[in-house]
Design a protein around this motif. Structure first.
Motif, PDB file in Angstrom:
ATOM      1  N   HIS A  21      91.927  70.304 -45.474  1.00 29.26           N
ATOM      2  CA  HIS A  21      91.541  70.561 -46.860  1.00 29.26           C
ATOM      3  C   HIS A  21      91.498  69.296 -47.713  1.00 29.26           C
ATOM      4  O   HIS A  21      90.644  69.157 -48.564  1.00 29.26           O
ATOM      5  CB  HIS A  21      92.487  71.593 -47.481  1.00 29.26           C
ATOM      6  N   GLN A  24      87.860  63.979 -47.370  1.00 30.81           N
ATOM      7  CA  GLN A  24      86.730  63.697 -48.248  1.00 30.81           C
ATOM      8  C   GLN A  24      85.556  64.625 -47.984  1.00 30.81           C
ATOM      9  O   GLN A  24      84.798  64.950 -48.882  1.00 30.81           O
ATOM     10  CB  GLN A  24      86.266  62.244 -48.052  1.00 30.81           C
ATOM     11  N   ASP A  25      85.392  65.050 -46.755  1.00 29.88           N
ATOM     12  CA  ASP A  25      84.262  65.889 -46.374  1.00 29.88           C
ATOM     13  C   ASP A  25      84.478  67.376 -46.622  1.00 29.88           C
ATOM     14  O   ASP A  25      83.556  68.164 -46.438  1.00 29.88           O
ATOM     15  CB  ASP A  25      83.948  65.708 -44.889  1.00 29.88           C
ATOM     16  N   ALA A  26      85.668  67.792 -47.023  1.00 27.58           N
ATOM     17  CA  ALA A  26      86.013  69.210 -47.093  1.00 27.58           C
ATOM     18  C   ALA A  26      85.050  70.029 -47.951  1.00 27.58           C
ATOM     19  O   ALA A  26      84.632  71.115 -47.552  1.00 27.58           O
ATOM     20  CB  ALA A  26      87.445  69.395 -47.586  1.00 27.58           C
ATOM     21  N   VAL A  27      84.669  69.538 -49.109  1.00 22.87           N
ATOM     22  CA  VAL A  27      83.777  70.295 -49.990  1.00 22.87           C
ATOM     23  C   VAL A  27      82.387  70.420 -49.379  1.00 22.87           C
ATOM     24  O   VAL A  27      81.801  71.503 -49.353  1.00 22.87           O
ATOM     25  CB  VAL A  27      83.704  69.648 -51.394  1.00 22.87           C
ATOM     26  N   GLU A  28      81.864  69.326 -48.854  1.00 28.33           N
ATOM     27  CA  GLU A  28      80.535  69.355 -48.229  1.00 28.33           C
ATOM     28  C   GLU A  28      80.533  70.268 -47.003  1.00 28.33           C
ATOM     29  O   GLU A  28      79.601  71.046 -46.806  1.00 28.33           O
ATOM     30  CB  GLU A  28      80.110  67.946 -47.841  1.00 28.33           C
ATOM     31  N   LYS A  30      82.486  72.796 -46.368  1.00 29.91           N
ATOM     32  CA  LYS A  30      82.594  74.192 -46.817  1.00 29.91           C
ATOM     33  C   LYS A  30      81.232  74.724 -47.240  1.00 29.91           C
ATOM     34  O   LYS A  30      80.843  75.832 -46.872  1.00 29.91           O
ATOM     35  CB  LYS A  30      83.587  74.315 -47.968  1.00 29.91           C
ATOM     36  N   TYR A  31      80.469  73.951 -47.982  1.00 25.12           N
ATOM     37  CA  TYR A  31      79.142  74.359 -48.441  1.00 25.12           C
ATOM     38  C   TYR A  31      78.205  74.611 -47.254  1.00 25.12           C
ATOM     39  O   TYR A  31      77.514  75.624 -47.188  1.00 25.12           O
ATOM     40  CB  TYR A  31      78.573  73.275 -49.365  1.00 25.12           C
ATOM     41  N   ASP A  34      79.380  77.730 -45.215  1.00 20.82           N
ATOM     42  CA  ASP A  34      79.081  78.984 -45.910  1.00 20.82           C
ATOM     43  C   ASP A  34      77.613  79.368 -45.733  1.00 20.82           C
ATOM     44  O   ASP A  34      77.283  80.545 -45.585  1.00 20.82           O
ATOM     45  CB  ASP A  34      79.437  78.886 -47.391  1.00 20.82           C
ATOM     46  N   LYS A  48      86.422  79.360 -40.853  1.00 18.15           N
ATOM     47  CA  LYS A  48      87.015  78.074 -41.229  1.00 18.15           C
ATOM     48  C   LYS A  48      88.507  78.131 -40.944  1.00 18.15           C
ATOM     49  O   LYS A  48      89.173  79.100 -41.274  1.00 18.15           O
ATOM     50  CB  LYS A  48      86.780  77.793 -42.711  1.00 18.15           C
ATOM     51  N   ASP A  50      91.639  75.834 -41.787  1.00 21.21           N
ATOM     52  CA  ASP A  50      92.218  74.674 -42.441  1.00 21.21           C
ATOM     53  C   ASP A  50      93.515  74.317 -41.718  1.00 21.21           C
ATOM     54  O   ASP A  50      94.280  75.198 -41.335  1.00 21.21           O
ATOM     55  CB  ASP A  50      92.482  74.983 -43.917  1.00 21.21           C
ATOM     56  N   ARG A  83      80.571  64.792 -39.016  1.00 21.52           N
ATOM     57  CA  ARG A  83      79.656  65.421 -39.963  1.00 21.52           C
ATOM     58  C   ARG A  83      78.466  66.028 -39.230  1.00 21.52           C
ATOM     59  O   ARG A  83      77.858  65.364 -38.405  1.00 21.52           O
ATOM     60  CB  ARG A  83      79.174  64.411 -40.983  1.00 21.52           C
TER      61      ARG A  83
END
Length: 97
Positions: A21, A24-28, A30-31, A34, A48, A50, A83
């Motif tokens: 969580h 640095q890549d967690a938000v990207e 997740k998007y 999803d 997912k 975590d 990534r």
């Protein structure tokens, strides 16, 4: 919400996304995940996982986050790390369908 422990044993493919969580890549990630999850609703599971304390890292021999492992009927079919784009993840799932 299914846990990945249950989902990986199902007869449909399950893509488990192991992530940390705080990365640095967690938000990207997740998007992207999803988006893949909504596309395969009912045909494949996308879960997912975590790993804030590193327990999964040891259990599943993860070398980096994110790591994507595709399972079917409890068996690991393939593994990718780093990534990935939405289309790369879709390609993983499509190979197992």
């Amino acid at each position: 919400m299914k846990t990945f422990d249950k989902a990986i044993k199902e007869s449909i493919p399950t893509l488990v996304v192991f992530m940390h969580h705080g990365s640095q890549d967690a938000v990207e990630v997740k998007y992207i995940v999803d988006g893949v999850k909504s596309k395969y609703n009912g045909k494949a599971n996308v879960v997912k996982a975590d790993d804030p304390y590193g327990k999964l890292k040891v259990s599943y021999r993860l070398e980096e986050y994110p790591t994507y492992i595709l399972f079917k009927e409890g068996q690991e079919l393939m593994r990718e790390s780093g990534r990935k784009t939405e289309s790369q993840l879709e390609e993983m799932i499509d190979r197992a369908l």
